[in-house]
Design an enzyme around this catalytic site. Structure first.
Site, PDB file in Angstrom:
ATOM      1  N   SER A 149       0.819  -1.204   0.000  1.00 37.38           N
ATOM      2  CA  SER A 149       0.000   0.000   0.000  1.00 37.38           C
ATOM      3  C   SER A 149       0.859   1.262   0.000  1.00 37.38           C
ATOM      4  O   SER A 149       1.709   1.393  -0.866  1.00 37.38           O
ATOM      5  CB  SER A 149      -0.940  -0.065   1.206  1.00 37.38           C
ATOM      6  OG  SER A 149      -2.085   0.668   0.936  1.00 37.38           O
ATOM      7  N   LYS A 206       4.165   2.013  -2.459  1.00 39.35           N
ATOM      8  CA  LYS A 206       4.574   3.193  -3.234  1.00 39.35           C
ATOM      9  C   LYS A 206       6.026   3.507  -2.851  1.00 39.35           C
ATOM     10  O   LYS A 206       6.878   3.806  -3.696  1.00 39.35           O
ATOM     11  CB  LYS A 206       3.693   4.406  -2.888  1.00 39.35           C
ATOM     12  CG  LYS A 206       2.174   4.161  -2.957  1.00 39.35           C
ATOM     13  CD  LYS A 206       1.385   5.414  -2.548  1.00 39.35           C
ATOM     14  CE  LYS A 206       0.019   5.185  -1.937  1.00 39.35           C
ATOM     15  NZ  LYS A 206      -1.008   4.548  -2.682  1.00 39.35           N
ATOM     16  N   TRP A 219      -9.968   0.246  -5.188  1.00 40.62           N
ATOM     17  CA  TRP A 219      -9.431   1.592  -4.869  1.00 40.62           C
ATOM     18  C   TRP A 219      -8.011   1.751  -5.428  1.00 40.62           C
ATOM     19  O   TRP A 219      -7.603   2.828  -5.821  1.00 40.62           O
ATOM     20  CB  TRP A 219      -9.454   1.762  -3.348  1.00 40.62           C
ATOM     21  CG  TRP A 219      -9.071   3.088  -2.799  1.00 40.62           C
ATOM     22  CD1 TRP A 219      -8.074   3.334  -1.889  1.00 40.62           C
ATOM     23  CD2 TRP A 219      -9.679   4.374  -3.036  1.00 40.62           C
ATOM     24  NE1 TRP A 219      -8.028   4.663  -1.562  1.00 40.62           N
ATOM     25  CE2 TRP A 219      -8.998   5.327  -2.255  1.00 40.62           C
ATOM     26  CE3 TRP A 219     -10.743   4.802  -3.847  1.00 40.62           C
ATOM     27  CZ2 TRP A 219      -9.337   6.686  -2.253  1.00 40.62           C
ATOM     28  CZ3 TRP A 219     -11.064   6.159  -3.843  1.00 40.62           C
ATOM     29  CH2 TRP A 219     -10.373   7.073  -3.065  1.00 40.62           C
ATOM     30  N   HIS A 242      -7.475  -5.798  -0.106  1.00 44.18           N
ATOM     31  CA  HIS A 242      -6.257  -5.026   0.088  1.00 44.18           C
ATOM     32  C   HIS A 242      -5.506  -5.546   1.325  1.00 44.18           C
ATOM     33  O   HIS A 242      -5.934  -5.294   2.453  1.00 44.18           O
ATOM     34  CB  HIS A 242      -6.721  -3.579   0.305  1.00 44.18           C
ATOM     35  CG  HIS A 242      -5.631  -2.576   0.390  1.00 44.18           C
ATOM     36  ND1 HIS A 242      -4.889  -2.194  -0.696  1.00 44.18           N
ATOM     37  CD2 HIS A 242      -5.160  -1.849   1.436  1.00 44.18           C
ATOM     38  CE1 HIS A 242      -4.021  -1.272  -0.330  1.00 44.18           C
ATOM     39  NE2 HIS A 242      -4.155  -1.050   0.967  1.00 44.18           N
TER      40      HIS A 242
HETATM   41  C1  GTR Z   1      -5.416   4.477   1.617  1.00 42.64           C
HETATM   42  C2  GTR Z   1      -4.834   5.277   0.510  1.00 42.64           C
HETATM   43  C3  GTR Z   1      -4.121   4.370  -0.422  1.00 42.64           C
HETATM   44  C4  GTR Z   1      -3.225   3.365   0.306  1.00 42.64           C
HETATM   45  C5  GTR Z   1      -3.763   2.922   1.632  1.00 42.64           C
HETATM   46  C6  GTR Z   1      -2.753   2.293   2.599  1.00 42.64           C
HETATM   47  O1  GTR Z   1      -6.186   5.225   2.451  1.00 42.64           O
HETATM   48  O2  GTR Z   1      -5.862   5.951  -0.133  1.00 42.64           O
HETATM   49  O3  GTR Z   1      -3.400   5.119  -1.365  1.00 42.64           O
HETATM   50  O4  GTR Z   1      -1.958   3.832   0.420  1.00 42.64           O
HETATM   51  O5  GTR Z   1      -4.320   3.956   2.323  1.00 42.64           O
HETATM   52  O6  GTR Z   1      -1.603   2.691   2.659  1.00 42.64           O
HETATM   53  O7  GTR Z   1      -3.171   1.413   3.348  1.00 42.64           O
END
Ligand code: GTR
Length: 425
Positions: free
Chosen positions: A264, A268, A355, A407
């Site tokens: 997540s 990045k 997402w 996720h």
């Molecule tokens: C979310 C965000 C994502 C992702 C995620 C995470 O809220 O919108 O880009 O990075 O968090 O890091 O769990």
């Protein structure tokens, strides 16, 4: 002493429990329909600023550096050079960890050479009785090293933690020990001959918008108040490079076989770390989504505007110019994959993680593969179809899979990361 400011209120307005992996509903009002992806043209990293096509020699001599600079200027911001005075202390070590199966080391990295500055706590498990130095997976965690395993010897992290919606001064409790265990299958990693190293992202920079006053940012005020400022993702990636500084000096580790990974926001970060630091032999992005592997121009799920609004500190100031204006970006995220070439790269998506735009994550691995080919390495073929949920596509240097489900990072993901790395790294 570096001031550690605590936020009064987090403005993100999200009910994400980042490290517990609790379910989280994607916000309404965003596109989750492939049919509504707008037409777009990706900027070609292999065409230079003068419009000329570059060959392999030109890519290596200058174009790669230009593309890297475009990401610094418009997306993640700059980073300082390695700190000259950094020191470390292996303050705990056991040859009998995890019931006698592992070597455990805990290391404090003193970024400014003393404990007045940021101290990064690195946890390392290595397989016992390895005949030679081992390859290692290195990744940041969301909730402190003590959340990654139930091992009671792991130092408890009492630092500031991000949690949910507008929580004030949140600190972890002992109850969080081992809470992210499912994301770090340490025993399985060790059994397959790899070591694993992890560090809490908040040791490097706490995950809130504080005007870049705390964490390692406090050491570099000159890198703020500018369009390409040293952002939080850049700081986290820089912290991974500091961990690599240590791994390079540890004789139990094969530092030419270190894979950097993250999930997540930390996925990045892993991609940016792999782009900025060529010592990483392999880079793994797990469900990194917007600002990670996903193509920004698709505007599927999370958008540039949304991420810059929810998390104003993750990217540099200049990145906000592209809110609602993705087509003006001089790069897209496939060029980030290209910056890792010809080293190994792996992009993992999850089918219910709309997402993060799983299809967009695949497309950038595929488009970035054109630079791998230029460098005589095999990437994802141009005519490859997006794998179905549960399937993977492992080319020589670029790997991809689409896990069924949400996720998160699961054993399914690790099994494929290790399988890909085993025969290649
Ligand atoms: C979310 C965000 C994502 C992702 C995620 C995470 O809220 O919108 O880009 O990075 O968090 O890091 O769990």
């Amino acid at each position: 002493m570096i001031a550690r400011r605590i936020p009064k209120l987090l403005a993100a307005g999200l009910s994400l429990s980042a490290f517990t992996g609790l379910s989280w509903a994607p916000p309404k009002g965003f596109n989750y329909d492939e049919a509504n992806v707008p037409p777009y043209t990706l900027p070609d990293p292999l065409v230079d600023a003068e419009g000329a096509r570059v060959d392999a020699a030109k890519w290596e001599a200058s174009r790669r550096a230009e593309v890297l600079d475009l990401f610094r200027e418009h997306v993640y911001g700059v980073q300082p050079p390695p700190p000259e005075g950094m020191t470390w202390d292996v303050y705990e070590q056991s040859e009998e960890a995890l019931g006698g199966k592992a070597i455990r080391k805990q290391v404090k990295l003193f970024v400014s050479g003393n404990d007045d500055g940021p101290v990064l706590d690195l946890l390392l498990y290595l397989p016992k009785n390895a005949p030679e130095p081992v390859p290692v997976f290195l990744g940041l965690n969301f909730g402190g090293n003590h959340t990654t395993h139930t091992d009671p010897a792991i130092t408890f992290n009492a630092g500031w933690m991000r949690k949910g919606n507008g929580i004030v001064d949140h600190r972890a409790t002992e109850a969080t020990r081992g809470k992210a265990f499912h994301r770090w299958p340490v025993e399985m990693i060790l059994e397959r001959g790899f070591g694993v190293a992890t560090m809490y992202c908040g040791d490097i920079d706490p995950d809130f918008d504080d005007g870049f006053e705390n964490g390692v940012h406090a050491l570099y005020p000159d890198l703020q108040n500018r369009g390409d400022n040293f952002s939080t993702i850049s700081a986290w990636a820089w912290g991974l490079s500091r961990a690599m500084d240590f791994l390079e000096k540890d004789d139990d580790i094969d530092h030419e076989r270190v894979a950097v990974l993250g999930h997540s926001r930390l996925g990045k970060t892993a991609l940016w770390a792999g782009a900025t630091d060529e010592r990483f032999a392999m880079v793994i992005s797990n469900n990194s989504g917007c600002g990670g592997a996903a193509l920004a121009r698709r505007r599927f799920g999370e958008t540039v505007e949304r991420i810059n609004t929810s998390f104003p500190h993750w990217f540099c100031e200049n990145h906000k110019k592209f809110n609602g204006n993705e087509d003006a970006l001089p790069v897209d995220q496939h060029a980030l994959i290209a910056l890792i070439a010809p080293r190994l790269v792996y992009v993992a998506s999850a089918s219910e993680d709309q997402w993060a735009d799983p299809h967009g994550e695949f497309l950038s691995a595929k488009e970035g593969s054109r630079v791998y080919e230029l460098l005589w390495s095999e990437g994802i073929p141009e005519d490859a179809e997006w794998p179905a949920a549960g399937d993977h596509l492992h080319a020589e240097a670029v790997g991809y899979h689409l896990r069924e489900g949400k996720h998160d990072v699961e054993e399914f993901d690790w099994d494929l990361f290790i399988g890909f790395a085993e025969s290649r790294i």
